[in-house]
Write a protein that holds these residues in place. Structure first.
Motif, PDB file in Angstrom:
ATOM      1  N   ASN A   1       0.824  -1.209   0.000  1.00 59.80           N
ATOM      2  CA  ASN A   1       0.000   0.000   0.000  1.00 59.80           C
ATOM      3  C   ASN A   1       0.858   1.259   0.000  1.00 59.80           C
ATOM      4  OD1 ASN A   1      -2.372  -1.491   0.021  1.00 59.80           O
ATOM      5  ND2 ASN A   1      -2.510  -1.499   2.261  1.00 59.80           N
ATOM      6  N   ALA A   2       1.937   1.234   0.785  1.00 59.40           N
ATOM      7  CA  ALA A   2       2.814   2.400   0.853  1.00 59.40           C
ATOM      8  C   ALA A   2       3.479   2.666  -0.489  1.00 59.40           C
ATOM      9  CB  ALA A   2       3.864   2.200   1.942  1.00 59.40           C
ATOM     10  N   VAL A   3       3.978   1.612  -1.130  1.00 59.72           N
ATOM     11  CA  VAL A   3       4.658   1.745  -2.420  1.00 59.72           C
ATOM     12  C   VAL A   3       3.699   2.253  -3.489  1.00 59.72           C
ATOM     13  CG1 VAL A   3       5.664   0.409  -4.312  1.00 59.72           C
ATOM     14  CG2 VAL A   3       6.477   0.076  -1.967  1.00 59.72           C
ATOM     15  N   CYS A   4       2.526   1.648  -3.581  1.00 60.33           N
ATOM     16  CA  CYS A   4       1.563   2.050  -4.618  1.00 60.33           C
ATOM     17  C   CYS A   4       1.059   3.465  -4.382  1.00 60.33           C
ATOM     18  CB  CYS A   4       0.403   1.067  -4.659  1.00 60.33           C
ATOM     19  SG  CYS A   4       0.852  -0.577  -5.263  1.00 60.33           S
ATOM     20  N   GLY A   5       0.809   3.806  -3.132  1.00 64.34           N
ATOM     21  CA  GLY A   5       0.338   5.152  -2.823  1.00 64.34           C
ATOM     22  C   GLY A   5       1.381   6.205  -3.169  1.00 64.34           C
TER      23      GLY A   5
ATOM     24  N   PHE B   1       2.556 -12.920  -4.944  1.00 66.71           N
ATOM     25  CA  PHE B   1       2.808 -12.530  -6.330  1.00 66.71           C
ATOM     26  C   PHE B   1       1.576 -11.916  -6.989  1.00 66.71           C
ATOM     27  CE2 PHE B   1       2.737 -13.949 -10.861  1.00 66.71           C
ATOM     28  CZ  PHE B   1       3.783 -13.184 -11.334  1.00 66.71           C
ATOM     29  N   GLU B   2       0.465 -12.617  -6.983  1.00 69.79           N
ATOM     30  CA  GLU B   2      -0.741 -12.124  -7.648  1.00 69.79           C
ATOM     31  C   GLU B   2      -1.237 -10.827  -7.010  1.00 69.79           C
ATOM     32  OE1 GLU B   2      -1.964 -13.146 -10.364  1.00 69.79           O
ATOM     33  OE2 GLU B   2      -0.957 -15.075 -10.630  1.00 69.79           O
ATOM     34  N   GLU B   3      -1.143 -10.730  -5.690  1.00 71.10           N
ATOM     35  CA  GLU B   3      -1.568  -9.507  -5.012  1.00 71.10           C
ATOM     36  C   GLU B   3      -0.699  -8.329  -5.416  1.00 71.10           C
ATOM     37  OE1 GLU B   3      -2.561  -9.878  -0.757  1.00 71.10           O
ATOM     38  OE2 GLU B   3      -2.191 -12.024  -1.031  1.00 71.10           O
ATOM     39  N   ASP B   4       0.593  -8.565  -5.541  1.00 72.66           N
ATOM     40  CA  ASP B   4       1.479  -7.492  -5.983  1.00 72.66           C
ATOM     41  C   ASP B   4       1.100  -7.012  -7.380  1.00 72.66           C
ATOM     42  OD1 ASP B   4       2.906  -7.704  -3.627  1.00 72.66           O
ATOM     43  OD2 ASP B   4       4.579  -8.811  -4.504  1.00 72.66           O
ATOM     44  N   LEU B   5       0.858  -7.940  -8.304  1.00 71.94           N
ATOM     45  CA  LEU B   5       0.510  -7.559  -9.673  1.00 71.94           C
ATOM     46  C   LEU B   5      -0.814  -6.806  -9.713  1.00 71.94           C
ATOM     47  CD1 LEU B   5       1.515 -10.671 -11.811  1.00 71.94           C
ATOM     48  CD2 LEU B   5       2.726  -8.499 -11.572  1.00 71.94           C
ATOM     49  N   ARG B   6      -1.786  -7.277  -8.956  1.00 73.74           N
ATOM     50  CA  ARG B   6      -3.083  -6.584  -8.940  1.00 73.74           C
ATOM     51  C   ARG B   6      -2.945  -5.171  -8.389  1.00 73.74           C
ATOM     52  NH1 ARG B   6      -5.213 -11.757  -7.547  1.00 73.74           N
ATOM     53  NH2 ARG B   6      -4.987 -11.295  -5.326  1.00 73.74           N
TER      54      ARG B   6
ATOM     55  N   LEU C   1      -0.353  -3.230  -8.470  1.00 77.95           N
ATOM     56  CA  LEU C   1       0.421  -2.363  -9.355  1.00 77.95           C
ATOM     57  C   LEU C   1      -0.288  -2.066 -10.670  1.00 77.95           C
ATOM     58  CD1 LEU C   1       3.962  -3.874  -8.775  1.00 77.95           C
ATOM     59  CD2 LEU C   1       3.260  -1.534  -8.248  1.00 77.95           C
ATOM     60  N   ALA C   2      -1.360  -2.771 -10.961  1.00 76.18           N
ATOM     61  CA  ALA C   2      -2.107  -2.518 -12.200  1.00 76.18           C
ATOM     62  C   ALA C   2      -2.614  -1.075 -12.206  1.00 76.18           C
ATOM     63  CB  ALA C   2      -3.265  -3.491 -12.325  1.00 76.18           C
ATOM     64  N   GLY C   3      -2.220  -0.322 -13.195  1.00 74.85           N
ATOM     65  CA  GLY C   3      -2.646   1.070 -13.295  1.00 74.85           C
ATOM     66  C   GLY C   3      -1.784   2.048 -12.527  1.00 74.85           C
ATOM     67  N   VAL C   4      -0.849   1.564 -11.733  1.00 71.81           N
ATOM     68  CA  VAL C   4       0.053   2.456 -11.004  1.00 71.81           C
ATOM     69  C   VAL C   4       1.160   2.914 -11.957  1.00 71.81           C
ATOM     70  CG1 VAL C   4       1.729   2.600  -9.113  1.00 71.81           C
ATOM     71  CG2 VAL C   4      -0.433   1.382  -8.780  1.00 71.81           C
ATOM     72  N   PRO C   5       1.471   4.217 -12.011  1.00 71.47           N
ATOM     73  CA  PRO C   5       2.506   4.708 -12.933  1.00 71.47           C
ATOM     74  C   PRO C   5       3.899   4.307 -12.473  1.00 71.47           C
ATOM     75  CG  PRO C   5       1.690   6.508 -11.570  1.00 71.47           C
ATOM     76  CD  PRO C   5       0.835   5.317 -11.255  1.00 71.47           C
ATOM     77  N   VAL C   6       4.385   3.189 -12.971  1.00 72.19           N
ATOM     78  CA  VAL C   6       5.682   2.648 -12.587  1.00 72.19           C
ATOM     79  C   VAL C   6       6.452   2.291 -13.858  1.00 72.19           C
ATOM     80  CG1 VAL C   6       4.691   0.329 -12.387  1.00 72.19           C
ATOM     81  CG2 VAL C   6       6.817   0.859 -11.198  1.00 72.19           C
TER      82      VAL C   6
ATOM     83  N   GLU D   1       4.610 -13.269 -18.972  1.00 69.97           N
ATOM     84  CA  GLU D   1       3.951 -12.088 -19.518  1.00 69.97           C
ATOM     85  C   GLU D   1       3.365 -11.302 -18.347  1.00 69.97           C
ATOM     86  OE1 GLU D   1       3.020  -9.191 -21.059  1.00 69.97           O
ATOM     87  OE2 GLU D   1       3.281 -10.496 -22.800  1.00 69.97           O
ATOM     88  N   LEU D   2       3.973 -10.159 -18.047  1.00 66.79           N
ATOM     89  CA  LEU D   2       3.546  -9.358 -16.902  1.00 66.79           C
ATOM     90  C   LEU D   2       2.911  -8.041 -17.320  1.00 66.79           C
ATOM     91  CD1 LEU D   2       6.592  -9.981 -14.536  1.00 66.79           C
ATOM     92  CD2 LEU D   2       4.382 -11.142 -14.557  1.00 66.79           C
TER      93      LEU D   2
END
Length: 253
Positions: free
Chosen positions: A45-49, A70-75, A77-82, A95-96
């Motif tokens: 949450n801290a990283v994505c925020g 793994f799956e929680e991390d990908l979900r 980060l979806a849409g996060v500007p990284v 395929e990520l």
């Protein structure tokens, strides 16, 4: 081309901005090794925020594909500007949906390095040397890892990737050891290095950058070749042909 990649624990958001201002070529916010299991959700949450407020300011090392996170991390980060993610324990192409730096840190990963390098979205390979030693049962750090490092360099070249990223130097306060590791990595064909402390950045950046002497040599080679209009030419008693000219142009670039 980036030369230094600085890890920052994902559960230490007060360090994120300082890391970005440290002069590192890239910052990697770490959700894997640096974060204990009970702190994974808060770190995520801290990283994505933070990344939503500081678009593309840092890469993120997610947890491995064989973990429950793994799956929680990908979900998350979806849409996060990284700019991309670092994938630990990479052993096969995945395929990520975004740029990825696979960390080769197991025997299986090294064996499959070329397939991983040719995977979708791969920007460059990185060597997780410490974990690789553990997985392969290797105790030495220099000659004992020569084959592994050379295999990653060759796989990167065959896959037409940028030169790979060498592993960390765990001796944080040992500048001599760091300089030795940087010189060895560069000699073997690496183009960058993972860092675990900001005080490693300057030496890594300087060590992987062309020296003034190298730049002068490269400029002299290119100039001599251009004056010869593409023909082989001698410079300081040495033959200058196309492979030498290409090396000089890459160095100047």
């Amino acid at each position: 081309m980036k030369r230094s990649y600085l890890f920052v624990p994902g559960n230490r958001p007060e360090r994120f901005a300082k890391a970005v201002a440290s002069g590192a070529g890239a910052v990697i916010l770490d959700l894997e090794d640096a974060v204990p299991p009970e702190a994974k959700a808060d770190a995520r949450n801290a990283v994505c925020g933070w990344l939503r407020q500081h678009e593309n300011a840092a890469w993120v090392r997610i947890n491995g594909a064989d973990t429950e996170f793994f799956e929680e991390d990908l979900r998350a980060l979806a849409g996060v500007p990284v700019p991309g993610i670092m994938l630990p324990k990479a052993e096969a192409p995945l395929e990520l949906g975004m740029p990825v730096i696979p960390l080769i840190e197991s025997a299986a990963g090294l064996w499959n390095a070329l397939q991983v390098a040719r995977g979708p979205g791969v920007e460059r390979l990185a060597f997780g040397s410490v974990d690789f030693q553990l997985d392969a049962g290797i105790q030495g750090e220099d000659e004992a890892l020569l084959y592994a490092r050379s295999r990653l360099v060759l796989a990167s070249r065959i896959a037409r990737l940028a030169s790979p990223i060498d592993g960390v130097t765990v001796q944080i306060g040992d500048a001599a050891r760091l300089a030795q590791d940087v010189a060895r990595g560069r000699d073997l064909g690496f183009g960058a290095k993972l860092c675990i402390h900001p005080n490693q950045i300057e030496l890594v950046e300087r060590g992987f950058a062309p020296t003034e002497e190298e730049r002068r040599w490269a400029q002299a080679v290119v100039s001599a070749f251009e004056r010869a209009r593409g023909s082989a030419v001698r410079l300081e008693g040495k033959l200058i042909d196309l492979p030498v000219v290409e090396r000089a142009r890459q160095l100047l670039a």
